[in-house]
Write a protein that holds these residues in place. Structure first.
Motif, PDB file in Angstrom:
ATOM      1  N   GLY A 193      -9.498  19.573  -1.978  1.00 28.80           N
ATOM      2  CA  GLY A 193      -9.463  20.592  -3.008  1.00 28.80           C
ATOM      3  C   GLY A 193      -9.199  20.048  -4.397  1.00 28.80           C
ATOM      4  N   PRO A 194      -8.534  20.851  -5.232  1.00 28.26           N
ATOM      5  CA  PRO A 194      -8.268  20.430  -6.611  1.00 28.26           C
ATOM      6  C   PRO A 194      -7.476  19.129  -6.710  1.00 28.26           C
ATOM      7  CG  PRO A 194      -7.914  22.792  -6.383  1.00 28.26           C
ATOM      8  CD  PRO A 194      -8.141  22.253  -5.007  1.00 28.26           C
ATOM      9  N   ALA A 195      -6.590  18.878  -5.743  1.00 28.59           N
ATOM     10  CA  ALA A 195      -5.804  17.640  -5.774  1.00 28.59           C
ATOM     11  C   ALA A 195      -6.702  16.423  -5.642  1.00 28.59           C
ATOM     12  CB  ALA A 195      -4.762  17.647  -4.659  1.00 28.59           C
ATOM     13  N   LEU A 196      -7.720  16.512  -4.809  1.00 27.57           N
ATOM     14  CA  LEU A 196      -8.666  15.406  -4.649  1.00 27.57           C
ATOM     15  C   LEU A 196      -9.490  15.223  -5.915  1.00 27.57           C
ATOM     16  CD1 LEU A 196     -10.093  13.243  -2.967  1.00 27.57           C
ATOM     17  CD2 LEU A 196     -11.540  15.039  -2.003  1.00 27.57           C
ATOM     18  N   GLY A 197      -9.989  16.325  -6.465  1.00 24.41           N
ATOM     19  CA  GLY A 197     -10.790  16.236  -7.679  1.00 24.41           C
ATOM     20  C   GLY A 197     -10.021  15.637  -8.842  1.00 24.41           C
ATOM     21  N   ALA A 198      -8.777  16.082  -9.032  1.00 23.12           N
ATOM     22  CA  ALA A 198      -7.957  15.565 -10.123  1.00 23.12           C
ATOM     23  C   ALA A 198      -7.639  14.094  -9.926  1.00 23.12           C
ATOM     24  CB  ALA A 198      -6.664  16.379 -10.231  1.00 23.12           C
ATOM     25  N   ALA A 199      -7.381  13.699  -8.680  1.00 27.25           N
ATOM     26  CA  ALA A 199      -7.064  12.294  -8.400  1.00 27.25           C
ATOM     27  C   ALA A 199      -8.252  11.402  -8.706  1.00 27.25           C
ATOM     28  CB  ALA A 199      -6.640  12.141  -6.944  1.00 27.25           C
ATOM     29  N   PRO A 215       1.626  20.544  -9.135  1.00 28.06           N
ATOM     30  CA  PRO A 215       0.358  20.578  -9.879  1.00 28.06           C
ATOM     31  C   PRO A 215      -0.724  19.744  -9.205  1.00 28.06           C
ATOM     32  CG  PRO A 215       1.972  19.204 -11.010  1.00 28.06           C
ATOM     33  CD  PRO A 215       2.713  19.900  -9.902  1.00 28.06           C
ATOM     34  N   ALA A 216      -1.972  20.166  -9.410  1.00 29.02           N
ATOM     35  CA  ALA A 216      -3.102  19.475  -8.780  1.00 29.02           C
ATOM     36  C   ALA A 216      -3.173  18.015  -9.188  1.00 29.02           C
ATOM     37  CB  ALA A 216      -4.410  20.188  -9.126  1.00 29.02           C
ATOM     38  N   GLY A 217      -2.673  17.685 -10.370  1.00 30.21           N
ATOM     39  CA  GLY A 217      -2.747  16.305 -10.849  1.00 30.21           C
ATOM     40  C   GLY A 217      -1.628  15.409 -10.368  1.00 30.21           C
ATOM     41  N   PHE A 218      -0.845  15.864  -9.395  1.00 26.21           N
ATOM     42  CA  PHE A 218       0.320  15.089  -8.955  1.00 26.21           C
ATOM     43  C   PHE A 218      -0.072  13.713  -8.440  1.00 26.21           C
ATOM     44  CE2 PHE A 218       3.351  13.579  -5.833  1.00 26.21           C
ATOM     45  CZ  PHE A 218       4.563  13.755  -6.474  1.00 26.21           C
ATOM     46  N   TYR A 219      -1.072  13.645  -7.560  1.00 28.97           N
ATOM     47  CA  TYR A 219      -1.453  12.344  -6.989  1.00 28.97           C
ATOM     48  C   TYR A 219      -2.015  11.417  -8.068  1.00 28.97           C
ATOM     49  CZ  TYR A 219      -0.875  14.203  -2.232  1.00 28.97           C
ATOM     50  OH  TYR A 219      -0.371  14.731  -1.062  1.00 28.97           O
ATOM     51  N   ALA A 220      -2.721  11.986  -9.045  1.00 29.90           N
ATOM     52  CA  ALA A 220      -3.230  11.170 -10.147  1.00 29.90           C
ATOM     53  C   ALA A 220      -2.072  10.587 -10.953  1.00 29.90           C
ATOM     54  CB  ALA A 220      -4.135  12.012 -11.039  1.00 29.90           C
ATOM     55  N   GLN A 221      -1.035  11.409 -11.202  1.00 28.02           N
ATOM     56  CA  GLN A 221       0.143  10.915 -11.918  1.00 28.02           C
ATOM     57  C   GLN A 221       0.815   9.785 -11.143  1.00 28.02           C
ATOM     58  OE1 GLN A 221       2.941  13.900 -13.523  1.00 28.02           O
ATOM     59  NE2 GLN A 221       1.443  15.440 -12.893  1.00 28.02           N
ATOM     60  N   LEU A 222       0.952   9.992  -9.841  1.00 29.91           N
ATOM     61  CA  LEU A 222       1.591   8.986  -9.002  1.00 29.91           C
ATOM     62  C   LEU A 222       0.834   7.665  -9.053  1.00 29.91           C
ATOM     63  CD1 LEU A 222       3.657   8.147  -6.834  1.00 29.91           C
ATOM     64  CD2 LEU A 222       2.090   9.110  -5.119  1.00 29.91           C
ATOM     65  N   TYR A 272       0.853  -1.189   0.000  1.00 30.06           N
ATOM     66  CA  TYR A 272       0.000   0.000   0.000  1.00 30.06           C
ATOM     67  C   TYR A 272       0.888   1.237   0.000  1.00 30.06           C
ATOM     68  CZ  TYR A 272      -4.141  -2.735   1.430  1.00 30.06           C
ATOM     69  OH  TYR A 272      -5.179  -3.633   1.488  1.00 30.06           O
ATOM     70  N   LEU A 273       0.517   2.229  -0.805  1.00 31.30           N
ATOM     71  CA  LEU A 273       1.139   3.543  -0.742  1.00 31.30           C
ATOM     72  C   LEU A 273       0.068   4.508  -0.252  1.00 31.30           C
ATOM     73  CD1 LEU A 273       1.667   6.523  -2.182  1.00 31.30           C
ATOM     74  CD2 LEU A 273       3.645   5.314  -1.240  1.00 31.30           C
ATOM     75  N   VAL A 274       0.292   5.106   0.913  1.00 29.13           N
ATOM     76  CA  VAL A 274      -0.662   6.048   1.492  1.00 29.13           C
ATOM     77  C   VAL A 274      -0.150   7.463   1.234  1.00 29.13           C
ATOM     78  CG1 VAL A 274      -1.894   6.787   3.551  1.00 29.13           C
ATOM     79  CG2 VAL A 274      -1.260   4.376   3.277  1.00 29.13           C
ATOM     80  N   ALA A 275      -0.817   8.177   0.339  1.00 24.10           N
ATOM     81  CA  ALA A 275      -0.470   9.573   0.048  1.00 24.10           C
ATOM     82  C   ALA A 275      -1.438  10.450   0.827  1.00 24.10           C
ATOM     83  CB  ALA A 275      -0.577   9.846  -1.451  1.00 24.10           C
ATOM     84  N   SER A 276      -0.898  11.209   1.765  1.00 21.79           N
ATOM     85  CA  SER A 276      -1.780  11.944   2.663  1.00 21.79           C
ATOM     86  C   SER A 276      -1.260  13.350   2.906  1.00 21.79           C
ATOM     87  CB  SER A 276      -1.898  11.197   3.998  1.00 21.79           C
ATOM     88  OG  SER A 276      -2.754  11.891   4.891  1.00 21.79           O
ATOM     89  N   GLY A 277      -2.171  14.317   2.780  1.00 22.88           N
ATOM     90  CA  GLY A 277      -1.830  15.699   3.077  1.00 22.88           C
ATOM     91  C   GLY A 277      -1.996  16.606   1.870  1.00 22.88           C
ATOM     92  N   SER A 278      -1.807  17.884   2.118  1.00 26.01           N
ATOM     93  CA  SER A 278      -1.940  18.890   1.066  1.00 26.01           C
ATOM     94  C   SER A 278      -0.738  18.869   0.140  1.00 26.01           C
ATOM     95  CB  SER A 278      -2.072  20.275   1.702  1.00 26.01           C
ATOM     96  OG  SER A 278      -0.883  20.596   2.431  1.00 26.01           O
ATOM     97  N   LEU A 279      -0.912  19.475  -1.023  1.00 29.17           N
ATOM     98  CA  LEU A 279       0.201  19.679  -1.943  1.00 29.17           C
ATOM     99  C   LEU A 279       0.771  21.067  -1.703  1.00 29.17           C
ATOM    100  CD1 LEU A 279      -1.254  18.254  -5.295  1.00 29.17           C
ATOM    101  CD2 LEU A 279       0.388  17.147  -3.746  1.00 29.17           C
ATOM    102  N   PRO A 280       2.077  21.198  -1.580  1.00 27.61           N
ATOM    103  CA  PRO A 280       2.666  22.517  -1.360  1.00 27.61           C
ATOM    104  C   PRO A 280       2.614  23.362  -2.630  1.00 27.61           C
ATOM    105  CG  PRO A 280       4.391  20.877  -1.582  1.00 27.61           C
ATOM    106  CD  PRO A 280       3.091  20.135  -1.579  1.00 27.61           C
ATOM    107  N   PRO A 281       2.821  24.655  -2.509  1.00 26.30           N
ATOM    108  CA  PRO A 281       2.830  25.524  -3.689  1.00 26.30           C
ATOM    109  C   PRO A 281       3.823  25.030  -4.736  1.00 26.30           C
ATOM    110  CG  PRO A 281       2.874  26.834  -1.684  1.00 26.30           C
ATOM    111  CD  PRO A 281       3.050  25.410  -1.257  1.00 26.30           C
ATOM    112  N   GLY A 282       3.421  25.102  -5.999  1.00 26.70           N
ATOM    113  CA  GLY A 282       4.284  24.675  -7.090  1.00 26.70           C
ATOM    114  C   GLY A 282       4.003  23.280  -7.594  1.00 26.70           C
TER     115      GLY A 282
END
Length: 309
Positions: A168-174, A144-151, A132-142
């Motif tokens: 926020g946008p990171a959740l929506g994009a994921a 992109p919102a699609g980072f977790y989706a890419q991962l 399991y990879l648990v990605a948790s928390g906000s994305l810092p400035p810089g």
């Protein structure tokens, strides 16, 4: 027991202390000062290890505060993989006012992360070894919102189950990318995602099931604070009311919930049992002061209460 890795893109040094009374301008003497490594994935790893599991932490770290964060992680004896960045790791502050019994939480946005640093992070995580990879928390400035989706798109072909707790946008994009094993929004985060209030448990359950039906995630656990939590999955929805307890701090409650739930899933439990243990973990966290997290003895006791044993 399956293994996990956690990712914290925007970690913190969590500073907490108590004051007798919050007064503007005046110097206020602090008591019971504590320092802890923080941020979603790090907190998940701390609780997961307390429960006897094995977790490897991946996190961004930079500047003098980044060095201090590395040291705090070593004090907690966590297996860590530091991803170096130029920016300074943030410091979050939690102040408990004794006179009112209220908490004041100050959380900065975090350092700016460059495109090259994002790419370095993705390349490193593409080789991670875990179940399991648990990605948790906000994305810092810089970042992109699609980072977790890419991962997730890089890890899924390797059979790694990706768990997500963001907003926020990171959740929506994921969720638009889909295929997550579990996502854990709060009620407020889910309301922002769907763009409308979710006034009832049924409303929350319907919004969570819509994510499942659309293929965004196999399981959606929605935490609702003192109202309880809702689980949506292939078998429908399940609501659990909150256990009434005397809260000392809300810090890390969602992370403790997620760690406890993933621990049970990694141990082979079904989704309902894991959800109940997650509820116990989140409730146990509010029993601890400052930046401390859920303790195993409290989790087991509360789980027996939830399960009716």
């Amino acid at each position: 027991m399956k293994t996990i890795a956690t990712l914290t893109m925007n970690p913190t040094i969590d500073l907490s202390y108590e004051v007798d009374e919050v007064r503007h301008t005046h110097k206020m003497r602090g008591h019971a000062e504590r320092h802890a490594p923080g941020g979603g994935g790090i907190n998940v790893a701390r609780v997961f290890v307390r429960l006897g599991g094995h977790a490897r932490c991946f996190y961004l770290s930079g500047g003098a505060t980044g060095v201090a964060l590395d040291g705090l992680l070593d004090l907690h004896q966590l297996v860590r993989n530091r991803i170096a960045i130029t920016g300074e790791t943030r410091i979050a502050t939690n102040v408990f006012e004794r006179a009112s019994g209220k908490e004041y939480r100050f959380v900065p946005p975090g350092p700016v992360v460059t495109e090259a640093e994002c790419a370095q992070c993705l390349d490193l995580l593409e080789t991670v070894q875990c179940d399991y990879l648990v990605a948790s928390g906000s994305l810092p400035p810089g970042v992109p919102a699609g980072f977790y989706a890419q991962l997730a798109s890089r890890l899924r072909p390797r059979g790694i189950e990706v768990v997500l707790d963001t907003s926020g946008p990171a959740l929506g994009a994921a969720l638009a990318g889909g295929g997550f094993a579990l996502v854990k929004p709060s009620q407020g985060e889910l309301e922002k995602l769907v763009g409308r209030p979710l006034a009832t448990v049924a409303d929350v359950g319907a919004a969570a099931m819509a994510i499942v039906d659309a293929g965004g995630a196999r399981l959606v656990a929605v935490t609702m604070g003192h109202e309880g939590a809702v689980l949506a999955g292939p078998d429908g929805t399940l609501y659990l009311p909150a256990i009434p307890v005397e809260a000392k701090s809300a810090v890390g409650a969602g992370d403790s919930f997620l760690a406890a739930m993933v621990h049970r899933l990694a141990s082979g439990s079904n989704a309902e049992e894991a959800f109940r243990f997650g509820m116990a973990g989140g409730t146990a966290a509010v029993l601890t002061p400052g930046t401390d997290l859920a303790r195993p003895a409290d989790m087991e006791r509360l789980y027996r209460q939830i399960a009716g044993d």
